[in-house]
Motif scaffolding. Structure first.
Motif, PDB file in Angstrom:
ATOM      1  N   GLY A 106       0.871  -1.253  -0.216  1.00 61.82           N
ATOM      2  CA  GLY A 106       0.006   0.150  -0.015  1.00 61.82           C
ATOM      3  C   GLY A 106       0.640   1.253   0.015  1.00 61.82           C
ATOM      4  O   GLY A 106       0.232   2.392   0.033  1.00 61.82           O
ATOM      5  N   ARG A 107       2.143   1.237  -0.339  1.00 53.60           N
ATOM      6  CA  ARG A 107       2.880   2.558  -0.305  1.00 53.60           C
ATOM      7  C   ARG A 107       3.392   2.789  -1.544  1.00 53.60           C
ATOM      8  O   ARG A 107       3.386   2.201  -2.451  1.00 53.60           O
ATOM      9  N   HIS A 110       6.669   2.429  -5.648  1.00 58.20           N
ATOM     10  CA  HIS A 110       7.331   1.005  -6.388  1.00 58.20           C
ATOM     11  C   HIS A 110       5.872   0.173  -6.756  1.00 58.20           C
ATOM     12  O   HIS A 110       4.689   0.585  -6.122  1.00 58.20           O
ATOM     13  N   VAL A 111       6.158  -0.878  -7.356  1.00 58.48           N
ATOM     14  CA  VAL A 111       4.672  -1.819  -7.521  1.00 58.48           C
ATOM     15  C   VAL A 111       5.105  -3.246  -6.779  1.00 58.48           C
ATOM     16  O   VAL A 111       6.180  -3.324  -6.480  1.00 58.48           O
ATOM     17  N   ALA A 112       4.265  -3.955  -6.974  1.00 56.58           N
ATOM     18  CA  ALA A 112       4.137  -4.866  -5.934  1.00 56.58           C
ATOM     19  C   ALA A 112       5.284  -6.171  -6.444  1.00 56.58           C
ATOM     20  O   ALA A 112       5.845  -6.736  -5.599  1.00 56.58           O
ATOM     21  N   PRO A 118       6.515  -5.851   4.197  1.00 56.07           N
ATOM     22  CA  PRO A 118       5.769  -6.995   4.560  1.00 56.07           C
ATOM     23  C   PRO A 118       4.565  -6.460   4.103  1.00 56.07           C
ATOM     24  O   PRO A 118       4.006  -5.462   3.787  1.00 56.07           O
ATOM     25  N   LEU A 119       3.605  -7.568   3.538  1.00 59.71           N
ATOM     26  CA  LEU A 119       2.288  -7.373   2.888  1.00 59.71           C
ATOM     27  C   LEU A 119       1.245  -6.881   4.014  1.00 59.71           C
ATOM     28  O   LEU A 119       1.526  -6.893   5.528  1.00 59.71           O
ATOM     29  N   GLY A 125      -5.887  -3.775   7.575  1.00 57.53           N
ATOM     30  CA  GLY A 125      -4.892  -2.851   7.425  1.00 57.53           C
ATOM     31  C   GLY A 125      -3.640  -3.516   8.315  1.00 57.53           C
ATOM     32  O   GLY A 125      -2.554  -2.610   8.608  1.00 57.53           O
ATOM     33  N   GLU A 126      -3.592  -4.393   8.726  1.00 54.54           N
ATOM     34  CA  GLU A 126      -2.557  -5.056   9.525  1.00 54.54           C
ATOM     35  C   GLU A 126      -1.492  -5.513   8.685  1.00 54.54           C
ATOM     36  O   GLU A 126      -1.659  -6.108   7.542  1.00 54.54           O
ATOM     37  N   GLN A 127      -0.303  -5.444   9.260  1.00 58.22           N
ATOM     38  CA  GLN A 127       0.986  -6.013   8.441  1.00 58.22           C
ATOM     39  C   GLN A 127       1.248  -7.343   8.706  1.00 58.22           C
ATOM     40  O   GLN A 127       0.968  -7.908   9.567  1.00 58.22           O
TER      41      GLN A 127
END
Length: 146
Positions: A106-107, A110-112, A118-119, A125-127
């Motif tokens: 979600g930042r 960059h792309v996935a 961490p995902l 919304g938890e890491q």
């Protein structure tokens, strides 16, 4: 507030879990029915926004568009700030957006495919977890039985 989910089979409990990150839900959601008696895949909620830590905006506003795993949804409410549907920033719209957004963490920036962070669960919304393993996800009968 009106929430439009393009997949009408998304459990309401998942929608409420997502919205509770930004606001308190006052009562149950109501399905919006059109003039011919058909459900429009929209729900109306009475809400109270959480206070924001940012000085520019006094309340925490949810993103105008969001995903609950593969299911896309939109949030509409009076006084909603105009934000980019791609990056969530104020001041421009998605057509003019040049920001790369990662779907994994979600930042911005960059792309996935190249993500080292961490995902982040797009429901709660938890890491470190994804929607698939989210403990707050509404469970179906089939997932409980198997």
């Amino acid at each position: 507030m009106v929430v439009h989910m393009f997949n009408p089979h998304v459990p309401e409990a998942d929608i409420v879990t997502f919205l509770q990150r930004y606001m308190d839900i006052l009562g149950a959601g109501q399905k919006i029915i059109d003039e011919e008696g058909y459900w429009t895949s929209k729900r109306r909620y009475m809400v109270r926004f959480h206070a924001s830590d940012v000085e520019v905006v006094c309340v925490m506003s949810p993103p105008a568009n969001f995903n609950i795993r593969p299911n896309r949804g939109y949030v509409l409410y009076p006084g909603q700030p105009r934000t980019c549907r791609r990056c969530g920033q104020l001041g421009h719209i998605s057509v003019d957006c040049t920001t790369e957004m990662c779907r994994g963490c979600g930042r911005a920036g960059h792309v996935a495919a190249g993500c080292k962070n961490p995902l982040v669960c797009n429901l709660c919304g938890e890491q470190g977890q994804t929607y698939r393993m989210c403990p707050k996800k509404a469970r179906s009968f089939a997932s409980v039985v198997s």
